[in-house]
Design an enzyme around this catalytic site. Structure first.
Site, PDB file in Angstrom:
ATOM      1  N   CYS A 160       0.601  -1.166   0.011  1.00 50.82           N
ATOM      2  CA  CYS A 160       0.110  -0.233   0.179  1.00 50.82           C
ATOM      3  C   CYS A 160       0.487   1.068   0.083  1.00 50.82           C
ATOM      4  CB  CYS A 160      -1.210   0.513   1.246  1.00 50.82           C
ATOM      5  SG  CYS A 160      -1.666  -0.829   1.694  1.00 50.82           S
ATOM      6  N   HIS A 216      -5.965   1.783   5.340  1.00 52.51           N
ATOM      7  CA  HIS A 216      -6.497   0.539   4.178  1.00 52.51           C
ATOM      8  C   HIS A 216      -7.300  -0.366   4.908  1.00 52.51           C
ATOM      9  CE1 HIS A 216      -7.540  -1.496   0.696  1.00 52.51           C
ATOM     10  NE2 HIS A 216      -6.074  -2.644   0.927  1.00 52.51           N
ATOM     11  N   GLU A 238     -27.781  11.276   9.158  1.00 54.51           N
ATOM     12  CA  GLU A 238     -27.187  12.412  10.304  1.00 54.51           C
ATOM     13  C   GLU A 238     -25.557  11.626  10.602  1.00 54.51           C
ATOM     14  OE1 GLU A 238     -27.262  14.578  13.580  1.00 54.51           O
ATOM     15  OE2 GLU A 238     -28.574  14.205  11.862  1.00 54.51           O
TER      16      GLU A 238
END
Length: 270
Positions: A122, A140, A165
């Site tokens: 990543c 991630h 909300e």
């Protein structure tokens, strides 16, 4: 100040004992509970309990925005069980040149058991979030809710939901022509429409980099990118903001799946 972690995966006293095998400098560094490496461990255990980073999947990275050098980035390694991760197992990278300053392979073998650590796949995606959004942290996960939403909208390039909300927990962002940066101008409102881009998965994580960068540029109001049949990347100005955004988005994704199954439109028509 971070909230105390109540996870039971790791014995804190055992972890403290192991610190004695480190250099005095690292011992002092890791004694701080708010050190980025310790926060990554805390969040990994929390996210594991939420079923977001199981089977060594997912990852977390924190930029030391509150430290003396905000260009320092701590990244959890690849292929480790996230609920058992320790602070000395992080890779330390310095921006903007992405120079690796420290790896867990430099740590005494009695701590690493001679395991050969690899940088997270990543890493280039985390770096993209730092360079393009000036983020303070990037998360991630392999959240099932994220995956399911991308399957429900198989032919769509984005996910959208409104009039919920929980949307108010997310930032309202806008491009500043003067600074050339995406800046937070407040929080989203109940009636706002949250839009998150969806990019296609690739066989290798690092191959997602170009698509992620394009999505970040094309969606200046987004704080996340969904990866189809894979998971999600979420970032924020600090690690705690990123945590809040990730939790709020996952709530909305779970709700979206239930709304879709019930035949309720995700975007309310005025």
């Amino acid at each position: 100040m971070s909230a105390p972690c109540h996870c039971k995966h790791v014995d804190d006293s055992s972890s403290n004992d192991k610190l004695s095998a480190l250099s005095p400098e690292l011992q002092q560094e890791f004694k701080d509970p708010n050190h980025p490496a310790n926060l990554i461990c805390e969040l990994c255990r929390l996210f594991y309990d939420n079923n977001w980073v199981t089977g060594t999947g997912g990852g977390i990275s924190i930029r030391d925005v509150d430290g003396t050098n905000p260009n320092l980035v701590y990244i959890a390694p690849s292929g480790v069980q996230k609920e058992r991760i320790q602070p000395w197992e992080m890779f330390l990278v310095e921006l903007p040149d992405e120079k690796i300053l420290r790896t867990p392979n430099d740590i005494p073998k009695e701590l690493t058991k001679s395991y050969k650590y690899k940088p997270s796949a990543c890493t280039p995606l985390f770096i993209s979030c730092y360079t393009l959004r000036d983020a303070g942290a990037c998360i991630h996960t392999h959240s099932q809710h994220a995956v399911m939403v991308t399957l429900f909208f198989e032919n769509e390039k984005e996910f959208a939901i409104s009039h919920i909300e929980q949307i108010k927990a997310l930032p309202k962002l806008k491009y500043n022509d003067e600074t050339g940066k995406i800046e937070k101008i407040g929080s989203m409102e109940y009636y706002d429409k949250l839009v998150i881009p969806i990019i296609e998965n690739t066989p290798h994580e690092e191959d997602l980099t170009d698509s992620l960068q394009e999505a970040i540029k094309n969606y200046p109001g987004a704080s996340a990118v969904l990866v189809r049949r894979h998971g999600i990347y979420v970032w924020g100005e600090t690690v705690w903001k990123a945590k809040v955004y990730n939790e709020a988005i996952d709530y909305l994704l779970e709700l979206a799946v239930k709304m879709k199954l019930a035949g309720i439109p995700l975007v309310k028509q005025e």
